[in-house]
Design an enzyme around this catalytic site. Structure first.
Site, mmCIF file in Angstrom:
data_model
loop_
_atom_site.group_PDB
_atom_site.id
_atom_site.type_symbol
_atom_site.label_atom_id
_atom_site.label_comp_id
_atom_site.label_asym_id
_atom_site.label_seq_id
_atom_site.Cartn_x
_atom_site.Cartn_y
_atom_site.Cartn_z
ATOM 1 C CD GLU A 282 49.546 32.244 40.235
ATOM 2 O OE1 GLU A 282 48.817 31.386 40.728
ATOM 3 O OE2 GLU A 282 49.209 33.436 40.103
ATOM 4 C CD GLU B 38 39.272 33.817 43.512
ATOM 5 O OE1 GLU B 38 38.503 33.182 42.725
ATOM 6 O OE2 GLU B 38 40.302 33.317 43.988
ATOM 7 C CE LYS C 195 47.051 33.777 46.469
ATOM 8 N NZ LYS C 195 46.503 32.473 46.029
ATOM 9 C CG ASP D 37 43.190 34.103 42.097
ATOM 10 O OD1 ASP D 37 42.914 32.910 42.305
ATOM 11 O OD2 ASP D 37 44.003 34.749 42.806
#
Length: 280
Positions: free
Chosen positions: A199, A68, A185, A132
Site C-alpha cells: 500500500e 479503528e 491492524k 484505513d
C-alpha cells in the site's frame, strides 16, 4: 443491553458490530487506563459467554472495526483539542470507495489516465487495498460546524460520523491537501506486513506521478504510517521495505514504503502517535 447477534436465514450468528461495541463500552469512550487489546479480549469473553456459538473468526472480523473506531475518535478529539489543521479520517474499503476520488477532478483524471494506460499497454492493473485512514490538510478547505464538535462517546450516530466524514472531502483535495495515510491492524502477521508495504509503495508512486503531471516543484512528500496494538522487532524489520519507485532514479534518495510504525494500545499511545502524524 441490545441483542449482540442476529441470525441469518441459515441460522448462522452474526455480531451486530455497532450496537454491541457501543453497549459494551456503555456508550462512553475508553477510560484513560484501558488498553485497547484488553478491551477487545474483554468484549470477546462477554460475547462468548452469552453466545458460545459465535466463532473466533467472527470476533476477529469485528476487532478491526472496533480498533479503528477507538483510534478515529481519539484522532478527532486530539485535532480539536490541539487546534490542528491536519485531520485523520477513516476510509471505507476499496470495494466501496476509490481513495483517489478525494482529489479534485484534474488530479483524479491524471490517476484514471494512468490506470487506463497501464491496462491498455500491458493488460495489467494497479491493485491495492485502501489505507484505513487518510491525513488531510484542511487549511484551504472549508469545514462545517460538525468538524468542531468533539466525540464525547460511542453511539451509532458518532460512529456514523467517524465513518462518513471523509465524504466531505471528495473532489476537494489539491495535490498538497493529502499529506499521508495510516493503516492499522490489531496485530501484524507476515501477510499483513506485506499489505502495508505494498500500500505504502503504491500510494507514494501515485503521488510522484501526480507531482510529475502537475509540475510540482519541491513537494513536501507523502507520509505512510502503520500502527498496531503491539509490534515486534520482526514486524519492524519486515516493514523496513523500500518504496519501489524510489530506486528507479539514481539521482533520488530511496524512500521507505512505510515511514514509521506506532504501537497504539491506549489513549496515551494515541496522543504520542498523533503528535507525529498530525504535526504540520
Amino acid at each position: 443491553m441490545p441483542p449482540i447477534v442476529e441470525f441469518s436465514e441459515k441460522g448462522k450468528p452474526q455480531i451486530k458490530r455497532v450496537d454491541t461495541f457501543c453497549s459494551l463500552l456503555n456508550y462512553e469512550l475508553p477510560s484513560e487506563d484501558s488498553s485497547f487489546s484488553g478491551l477487545l479480549e474483554q468484549f470477546d469473553k462477554i460475547i462468548k459467554d452469552k453466545h458460545p456459538q459465535v466463532t473466533s473468526g467472527a470476533l476477529s472480523n469485528c476487532h478491526g472495526d472496533w480498533y479503528e473506531w477507538m483510534l478515529a475518535a481519539n484522532a478527532w478529539n486530539y485535532r480539536i483539542k490541539n487546534n490542528k489543521n491536519l485531520i485523520l479520517l477513516l476510509l471505507p474499503n476499496v470495494s466501496s470507495f476509490d481513495v483517489a476520488a478525494l482529489y479534485n477532478d484534474e488530479l483524479y483524471g491524471y490517476i484514471n489516465d494512468l490506470l487506463l494506460k497501464v491496462k491498455k499497454t500491458a493488460d495489467v492493473q494497479l491493485i491495492t487495498s485502501n489505507p484505513d485512514f487518510v491525513i488531510i490538510d484542511t487549511t484551504n478547505i472549508k469545514l462545517d460546524g460538525e468538524f468542531q464538535k468533539s466525540i464525547s462517546g460511542f453511539t451509532p450516530d458518532s460512529i456514523d460520523k467517524l465513518e462518513k466524514s471523509y465524504q466531505h472531502f471528495i473532489g476537494k483535495c489539491s495535490f498538497e491537501n493529502i499529506s499521508g495515510y495510516l493503516s492499522v491492524k490489531t496485530t501484524f502477521r507476515p501477510d499483513r506486513r506485506l499489505q502495508l508495504s505494498h500500500e505504502g509503495s503504491l500510494m507514494k508512486a501515485t503521488y510522484v506521478h501526480l507531482q510529475t503531471r502537475d509540475w510540482v516543484i519541491n513537494p513536501k512528500g507523502l507520509k505512510y504510517y502503520g500502527a498496531a496494538t503491539k509490534i515486534s522487532d520482526a514486524d519492524r524489520r519486515g516493514l523496513r521495505t523500500v518504496a519501489t519507485h524510489s530506486i528507479l532514479d539514481v539521482q533520488a534518495t530511496p524512500q521507505a514504503a512505510v515511514d514509521e510504525v506506532f504501537t497504539i494500545n491506549s489513549n496515551s499511545n494515541c496522543d504520542d502517535a498523533f503528535k507525529i502524524i498530525l504535526n504540520e
